[in-house]
Structure formats: C-alpha cells, structure tokens
Design an enzyme around this catalytic site. Structure first.
Site, PDB file in Angstrom:
ATOM      1  N   GLN A   1     -24.090 -20.182   0.881  1.00  0.00           N
ATOM      2  CA  GLN A   1     -25.279 -19.565   2.058  1.00  0.00           C
ATOM      3  C   GLN A   1     -26.473 -20.551   1.606  1.00  0.00           C
ATOM      4  O   GLN A   1     -26.310 -21.244   1.700  1.00  0.00           O
ATOM      5  CB  GLN A   1     -25.029 -18.643   3.249  1.00  0.00           C
ATOM      6  CG  GLN A   1     -26.024 -18.717   4.412  1.00  0.00           C
ATOM      7  CD  GLN A   1     -25.447 -19.278   5.301  1.00  0.00           C
ATOM      8  OE1 GLN A   1     -24.026 -19.901   5.376  1.00  0.00           O
ATOM      9  NE2 GLN A   1     -26.161 -20.275   6.077  1.00  0.00           N
ATOM     10  N   ILE A   2     -26.600 -20.110   0.521  1.00  0.00           N
ATOM     11  CA  ILE A   2     -27.732 -20.598  -0.088  1.00  0.00           C
ATOM     12  C   ILE A   2     -27.911 -22.478  -0.300  1.00  0.00           C
ATOM     13  O   ILE A   2     -29.095 -23.172  -0.692  1.00  0.00           O
ATOM     14  CB  ILE A   2     -28.302 -19.442  -1.253  1.00  0.00           C
ATOM     15  CG1 ILE A   2     -28.695 -18.430  -0.642  1.00  0.00           C
ATOM     16  CG2 ILE A   2     -29.632 -20.200  -1.645  1.00  0.00           C
ATOM     17  CD1 ILE A   2     -29.010 -17.097  -1.270  1.00  0.00           C
TER      18      ILE A   2
ATOM     19  N   SER B   1       1.236  -1.088   0.332  1.00  0.00           N
ATOM     20  CA  SER B   1      -0.372   0.035  -0.060  1.00  0.00           C
ATOM     21  C   SER B   1       0.683   1.141  -0.044  1.00  0.00           C
ATOM     22  O   SER B   1       0.429   2.068  -0.374  1.00  0.00           O
ATOM     23  CB  SER B   1      -1.065  -0.225   1.005  1.00  0.00           C
ATOM     24  OG  SER B   1      -2.070  -0.985   1.390  1.00  0.00           O
TER      25      SER B   1
ATOM     26  N   ARG C   1     -33.908 -26.011  -5.347  1.00  0.00           N
ATOM     27  CA  ARG C   1     -33.946 -26.866  -4.476  1.00  0.00           C
ATOM     28  C   ARG C   1     -35.327 -27.257  -3.589  1.00  0.00           C
ATOM     29  O   ARG C   1     -35.507 -25.851  -2.670  1.00  0.00           O
ATOM     30  CB  ARG C   1     -32.915 -26.477  -3.437  1.00  0.00           C
ATOM     31  CG  ARG C   1     -32.502 -26.720  -1.721  1.00  0.00           C
ATOM     32  CD  ARG C   1     -32.267 -28.750  -1.911  1.00  0.00           C
ATOM     33  NE  ARG C   1     -31.825 -28.619  -0.529  1.00  0.00           N
ATOM     34  CZ  ARG C   1     -31.467 -30.221   0.005  1.00  0.00           C
ATOM     35  NH1 ARG C   1     -31.576 -30.493  -1.236  1.00  0.00           N
ATOM     36  NH2 ARG C   1     -31.021 -30.342   1.577  1.00  0.00           N
TER      37      ARG C   1
ATOM     38  N   GLU D   1      -4.660  -3.919  -6.441  1.00  0.00           N
ATOM     39  CA  GLU D   1      -4.945  -2.391  -7.273  1.00  0.00           C
ATOM     40  C   GLU D   1      -5.473  -1.546  -5.947  1.00  0.00           C
ATOM     41  O   GLU D   1      -6.486  -0.816  -6.291  1.00  0.00           O
ATOM     42  CB  GLU D   1      -5.973  -2.710  -8.137  1.00  0.00           C
ATOM     43  CG  GLU D   1      -5.792  -3.369  -9.206  1.00  0.00           C
ATOM     44  CD  GLU D   1      -5.533  -2.772 -10.796  1.00  0.00           C
ATOM     45  OE1 GLU D   1      -5.560  -1.828 -10.579  1.00  0.00           O
ATOM     46  OE2 GLU D   1      -4.693  -3.302 -11.167  1.00  0.00           O
TER      47      GLU D   1
ATOM     48  N   SER E   1      -9.273  -2.239   0.239  1.00  0.00           N
ATOM     49  CA  SER E   1     -10.441  -1.556   0.412  1.00  0.00           C
ATOM     50  C   SER E   1     -10.173  -0.684   1.729  1.00  0.00           C
ATOM     51  O   SER E   1     -10.570   0.569   1.407  1.00  0.00           O
ATOM     52  CB  SER E   1     -11.211  -2.573   1.466  1.00  0.00           C
ATOM     53  OG  SER E   1     -12.184  -2.966   0.332  1.00  0.00           O
TER      54      SER E   1
HETATM   55  C1  LIG Z   1      -3.124 -11.853  -6.795  1.00  0.00           C
HETATM   56  C2  LIG Z   1      -2.472 -10.069  -6.652  1.00  0.00           C
HETATM   57  C3  LIG Z   1      -2.335  -9.912  -7.510  1.00  0.00           C
HETATM   58  C4  LIG Z   1      -1.450  -8.853  -7.459  1.00  0.00           C
HETATM   59  N1  LIG Z   1      -0.987  -8.328  -8.664  1.00  0.00           N
HETATM   60  C5  LIG Z   1       0.119  -7.268  -9.004  1.00  0.00           C
HETATM   61  C6  LIG Z   1       0.348  -6.550 -10.321  1.00  0.00           C
HETATM   62  O1  LIG Z   1       0.842  -7.300 -11.296  1.00  0.00           O
HETATM   63  N2  LIG Z   1       1.106  -5.815  -9.939  1.00  0.00           N
HETATM   64  C7  LIG Z   1       2.055  -4.996  -8.458  1.00  0.00           C
HETATM   65  O2  LIG Z   1       2.377  -4.669  -8.569  1.00  0.00           O
HETATM   66  N3  LIG Z   1       1.325  -5.644  -7.616  1.00  0.00           N
HETATM   67  C8  LIG Z   1      -0.083  -6.899  -7.513  1.00  0.00           C
HETATM   68  N4  LIG Z   1      -0.583  -6.990  -6.782  1.00  0.00           N
HETATM   69  C9  LIG Z   1       0.215  -6.725  -5.071  1.00  0.00           C
HETATM   70  C10 LIG Z   1      -1.572  -5.722  -4.551  1.00  0.00           C
HETATM   71  O3  LIG Z   1      -1.586  -4.646  -5.492  1.00  0.00           O
HETATM   72  C11 LIG Z   1      -0.899  -5.545  -2.782  1.00  0.00           C
HETATM   73  O4  LIG Z   1      -0.894  -6.820  -2.714  1.00  0.00           O
HETATM   74  C12 LIG Z   1      -1.980  -4.403  -2.853  1.00  0.00           C
HETATM   75  O5  LIG Z   1      -1.391  -3.157  -2.543  1.00  0.00           O
HETATM   76  C13 LIG Z   1      -1.566  -4.436  -1.203  1.00  0.00           C
HETATM   77  O6  LIG Z   1      -0.306  -4.452  -0.540  1.00  0.00           O
HETATM   78  P1  LIG Z   1       0.141  -5.879   0.568  1.00  0.00           P
HETATM   79  O7  LIG Z   1      -0.172  -7.146   0.380  1.00  0.00           O
HETATM   80  O8  LIG Z   1       2.106  -5.364   1.148  1.00  0.00           O
HETATM   81  O9  LIG Z   1      -0.454  -5.306   2.395  1.00  0.00           O
HETATM   82  P2  LIG Z   1       0.041  -4.218   3.056  1.00  0.00           P
HETATM   83  O10 LIG Z   1       0.330  -2.894   2.525  1.00  0.00           O
HETATM   84  O11 LIG Z   1       0.687  -4.187   4.267  1.00  0.00           O
HETATM   85  O12 LIG Z   1      -1.462  -4.362   3.728  1.00  0.00           O
HETATM   86  C14 LIG Z   1      -1.680  -5.163   5.140  1.00  0.00           C
HETATM   87  C15 LIG Z   1      -3.028  -4.604   5.725  1.00  0.00           C
HETATM   88  O13 LIG Z   1      -2.737  -2.628   6.285  1.00  0.00           O
HETATM   89  C16 LIG Z   1      -3.975  -2.180   5.828  1.00  0.00           C
HETATM   90  N5  LIG Z   1      -3.354  -0.968   5.372  1.00  0.00           N
HETATM   91  C17 LIG Z   1      -2.122  -0.733   5.354  1.00  0.00           C
HETATM   92  N6  LIG Z   1      -2.064   0.733   5.392  1.00  0.00           N
HETATM   93  C18 LIG Z   1      -3.008   1.139   5.984  1.00  0.00           C
HETATM   94  C19 LIG Z   1      -3.217   2.814   6.233  1.00  0.00           C
HETATM   95  N7  LIG Z   1      -2.495   3.574   5.729  1.00  0.00           N
HETATM   96  N8  LIG Z   1      -4.058   3.090   6.423  1.00  0.00           N
HETATM   97  C20 LIG Z   1      -4.789   1.804   6.933  1.00  0.00           C
HETATM   98  N9  LIG Z   1      -5.099  -0.241   6.703  1.00  0.00           N
HETATM   99  C21 LIG Z   1      -3.549   0.126   6.090  1.00  0.00           C
HETATM  100  C22 LIG Z   1      -4.124  -3.306   4.477  1.00  0.00           C
HETATM  101  O14 LIG Z   1      -5.590  -2.041   3.925  1.00  0.00           O
HETATM  102  C23 LIG Z   1      -3.742  -4.169   4.576  1.00  0.00           C
HETATM  103  O15 LIG Z   1      -5.478  -5.132   4.793  1.00  0.00           O
HETATM  104  C24 LIG Z   1      -1.012  -8.232  -6.234  1.00  0.00           C
HETATM  105  C25 LIG Z   1      -1.630  -9.370  -5.131  1.00  0.00           C
HETATM  106  C26 LIG Z   1      -2.281 -10.042  -5.529  1.00  0.00           C
HETATM  107  C27 LIG Z   1      -2.271 -10.849  -3.642  1.00  0.00           C
END
Ligand SMILES: Cc1cc2nc3c(=O)[nH]c(=O)nc-3n(C[C@H](O)[C@H](O)[C@H](O)COP(=O)(O)OP(=O)(O)OC[C@H]3O[C@@H](n4cnc5c(N)ncnc54)[C@H](O)[C@@H]3O)c2cc1C
Length: 420
Positions: free
Chosen positions: A373-374, A141, A304, A400, A403
């Site tokens: 569930q359904i 993030s 069902r 992307e 949430s």
């Molecule tokens: C299947 C898959 C495909 C993907 N494809 C790509 C791709 O093609 N290219 C690419 O570059 N990336 C890709 N991603 C990466 C994806 O965009 C990241 O996983 C995502 O941005 C979250 O980063 P993180 O996993 O490091 O989670 P983190 O950033 O570590 O977040 C962990 C938790 O903390 C929360 N959090 C973090 N900061 C805050 C804040 N400031 N306020 C509140 N909550 C916060 C998050 O919402 C989350 O719940 C992919 C990921 C997956 C799983």
C-alpha cells in the site's frame, strides 16, 4: 556456542549471537537477495544458492548441531529471521531439510539421529536433502484422518509403507524422507508412528509438483509410497517403544479413559511433537519477511514525494509504519520467548509456541500488505520486491498448522475446555 549457558532469557545478545546474525545477514544480502527474483520466476529449486550455503557451512550438519547446542535457543530464530529477510523461497529451500531432521530428533533414538541426519545434508559438491512427509490429501489439519499405512513384516523385520503424502517440502527430490504412517487405525493419532525412508528405496516416487502463489523457489510435491519396504531400524524410536506405547493406548481405550478416536488430529502425536519444536523457528521466518518489507516501505516513504513533501510526513503513512514496527518487535519477543522455553524444556502451558507462530505469521501478512500500500502502484509490480514478499508471507498462516489450528491449540490451552 561459547556463549555462557543461560537459563534466564536475556534481551542482550552475546557476541556469538551478534556474530551469527551478521554472518547470516551478509549471506542473505550478498547471495540470497540478489537471486530472489530469478528463482521466484523460475519456480525451481535454487541448487546453486544451496551450494553457496553449503560452502560457507550454513547448509551443514555442523551448523545445525551447533545451533541445537545453543543453550539460549536463540540461534535458530536469529538465523531464520536473517535468512528469510533475504528471501523466503530460497530460505525455505535452505532450511527445509531441518524439518525432516527435527522429525528424526523428536522421535528417533540417538543412533537414528547419527545414522540419518548426516545423510540429509551431504557436503559441498554432493548435496543431499531431507523431506518431512505428514500431510495427506484428506489429512491436513486433521492428522487423525491419516491413511498412509505401515504394516510390519515379521519374517523379514521390515515395515511396508503404502499411501500418498502431499504438500511435502523437498518431497520426491529429497534423499531421505521422514514419513508418518498409521500402525493401528483403531487408535487414531495414538496409533501413528514415524519412519525414515532411506535414499533410493524402491516404491517411493514424486507425484504432482505444485505451482504456488508464493515461496516459489521452494519445491513442494506429493510423495507416493507404493509397497515401500524399509528395514525395522527405520521405525523412529524403535519397535519396543512403539509396542509399549500402543499397549498403553489400547489399555486406555479398554478402560474408557481414552476414546477410540481421541478428538481431532491436533492433539499430541508424532507429527505434533515435531511441530512443537519447530514453531518458534517458523515464526522467525515470518518475521524476516515482515522486516524486509517494512524496511523497503520505510525507505520508500522517506523518499517518495507527493503534494510537495515525502509521503512519510502524512500521519496515515507514518502510523502504518509505526504499527508495522510494533508488530514486528512484538512477534520477535514472542518467538524468542518460545524458542528459549523450548530449549529449557519448559512446559508450553499456554501454547506459547503456537502463540509465537500465529502472531508472527499474521504480522507478516499484514505488514507485507501495508508495504504494498505504501509503495502505491510500484508495490503492485514485480519491479519492487514487496509484491513477492506479500505472496511469500501468506504461507505463514497456512503451513505448520493454520492460524485457525493455532487458535484452537491456544484456546484449549488457556481455557482447558474441549473446544472443537
Ligand atoms: C507450501 C507448503 C509447504 C508445506 N510443507 C509441508 C511439509 O513439508 N510437510 C508436511 O507434512 N506438510 C506440509 N504442508 C502442509 C500444510 O501443513 C497443510 O497445508 C496445513 O496443515 C493445512 O492443511 P490443509 O491444506 O489440508 O487444509 P485443511 O486442513 O483442509 O484446512 C482448510 C481450512 O479449514 C480450516 N480448518 C480445518 N480444521 C479446522 C478446525 N478444526 N477449526 C477451524 N478451522 C479449521 C483451516 O484452518 C483452513 O482454513 C505444506 C503446505 C504448503 C502449502
């Protein structure tokens, strides 16, 4: 598209959009859906399905170009919804390249688009892939924490990339990788730039391939960059533009108009420009999954029987289905509005792109869970597709922009407050 150019949103799809919808739907129903379970179980990239998509022109540069030219902006969301209605793991395998193409379009010059995007698609019998690599182990993030470094070698007019990218869709198996990297660490997100790594470049390799909860047909892996040298022309947007941008940012830091570490990485930068363009289309993917699960649940509830009547005759079940239908329709309205706004170049003053992705992503999670569930016990088994759909839906609250990050972007946009 031959649909007359429209600057006003319309709920009345023109013939071109109706034809597009039924064309993609037929492919999803006849080719994608029958293959969904097999590729989910195999957890492998579904090359034969991609080949079929290329044969009909769905996986092609021409198709992407025709949709990008659609003045209404609805071509992409319509395509995504139908394709992902077929299956999300296979769907992402077919459209994953478009995220890399969007990265080139968002940050590159016309010449760079013409040079690199065709190389991401190839042709039937000689398929190619693109990957967009922004996320890193310590920069998900928080894109401002990015460590992958790009340094300029003036003597050879080359950029040298070093670092590790993670979670890259098509990472390591792609022919063209679009990589974001730090060119000036003092400027945080404003000191980043995007680069194309051409096919076969030495030093780029695939790291760990992830075993995932859902969208298991889609390939997700680490990408390791070890002394990767790319020609100067691989810097998206070009050096002159980058130098001017960096000079402006340094000046702003000197004048105190900009902190040296400007906020969290969710502010505008190279990656964020890409995400803004792609969010409504990602929301549309989530709608496809939700609609598919809803349809299965609706059919099941009608047939069902328990206590001598179809289960849909219980308000508890019927109301769940009513809520599912409303959420799906509301998601589509948000997504289409944002897609239309993006195409018209409207300002996203209320973060409408993020709103659409947030709502559609959370809808997909809720709707698929309710569908399970359904279906009762059957919903919990792999004999029925809703279990897979529920696993697939979850990614739409994570990638992307999670949430939470969407809410952060929306909250800042609607309040103007420096919310962290
Ligand atoms: C299947 C898959 C495909 C993907 N494809 C790509 C791709 O093609 N290219 C690419 O570059 N990336 C890709 N991603 C990466 C994806 O965009 C990241 O996983 C995502 O941005 C979250 O980063 P993180 O996993 O490091 O989670 P983190 O950033 O570590 O977040 C962990 C938790 O903390 C929360 N959090 C973090 N900061 C805050 C804040 N400031 N306020 C509140 N909550 C916060 C998050 O919402 C989350 O719940 C992919 C990921 C997956 C799983």
């Amino acid at each position: 598209m031959s649909t007359p150019a429209s600057t006003e949103p319309s709920f009345d799809l023109g013939q071109d959009h109706l034809d597009l919808r039924s064309w993609v739907h037929d492919f999803a129903a006849e080719v994608v859906r029958p293959a969904a379970s097999e590729w989910d179980e195999r957890e492998e990239f579904p090359w034969p399905v991609l080949e079929e998509a290329a044969k009909i022109g769905l996986y092609s540069l021409d198709f992407i170009a025709s949709q990008a030219a659609d003045e209404t902006g609805l071509g992409f969301p319509i395509t995504m919804e139908e394709l992902f209605w077929g299956d999300a793991g296979i769907g992402l395998s077919i459209v994953g390249t478009s995220l890399a193409a969007a990265g080139v379009r968002a940050n590159g010059t016309d010449e760079q688009v013409i040079e690199w995007v065709p190389q991401m698609y190839g042709s039937p019998g000689d398929l190619k892939l693109g990957a967009f690599c922004s996320s890193e182990p310590d920069a998900g993030s928080d894109v401002g924490a990015m460590r992958t470094r790009a340094t300029y070698d003036e003597a050879t007019d080359e950029w040298v990339l070093n670092g590790t990218k993670t979670w890259a869709t098509n990472g390591g198996i792609a022919d063209v990788h679009v990589v974001t990297a730090v060119v000036d660490p003092d400027l945080r997100t404003r000191g980043q730039a995007s680069f194309v790594v051409p096919p076969g470049t030495a030093g780029l390799s695939q790291g760990q391939k992830f075993k995932k909860h859902g969208i298991r047909a889609s390939h997700t892996a680490e990408v390791v960059l070890d002394q990767v040298r790319v020609p100067g022309r691989c810097l998206l947007g070009g050096k002159e533009k980058l130098d001017a941008r960096l000079a402006r940012a340094r000046e702003a830091v000197r004048d105190g108009a900009l902190g040296a570490s400007p906020g969290t990485g969710v502010k505008a930068n190279a990656s964020m420009a890409t995400f803004e363009r792609t969010r409504p289309a990602v929301g549309a993917q989530a709608i496809g999954i939700a609609r598919a699960a809803y349809e299965v649940a609706l059919d099941y509830a009608k047939t069902r029987e328990q206590f001598g009547k179809p289960i849909i005759e219980n308000q508890a079940i019927a109301f769940m289905l009513a809520d599912m239908a409303v959420s799906i329709e509301a998601s589509r309205l948000l997504v289409w509005r944002a897609a239309w706004m993006a195409r018209q170049g409207k300002r996203f003053d209320q973060a409408e792109g993020s709103m659409s992705k947030l709502f559609a992503g959370e809808t997909a999670v809720k709707v698929t869970e309710r569908a399970m569930q359904i279906l009762g016990g059957n919903g919990f088994t792999r004999e029925y597709p809703v279990e897979r759909m529920a696993r697939d839906a979850k990614i739409y609250t994570i990638f992307e922009g999670t949430s939470e990050i969407q809410r952060l972007v929306i909250a800042r946009a609607v309040s103007g407050a420096p919310i962290r």
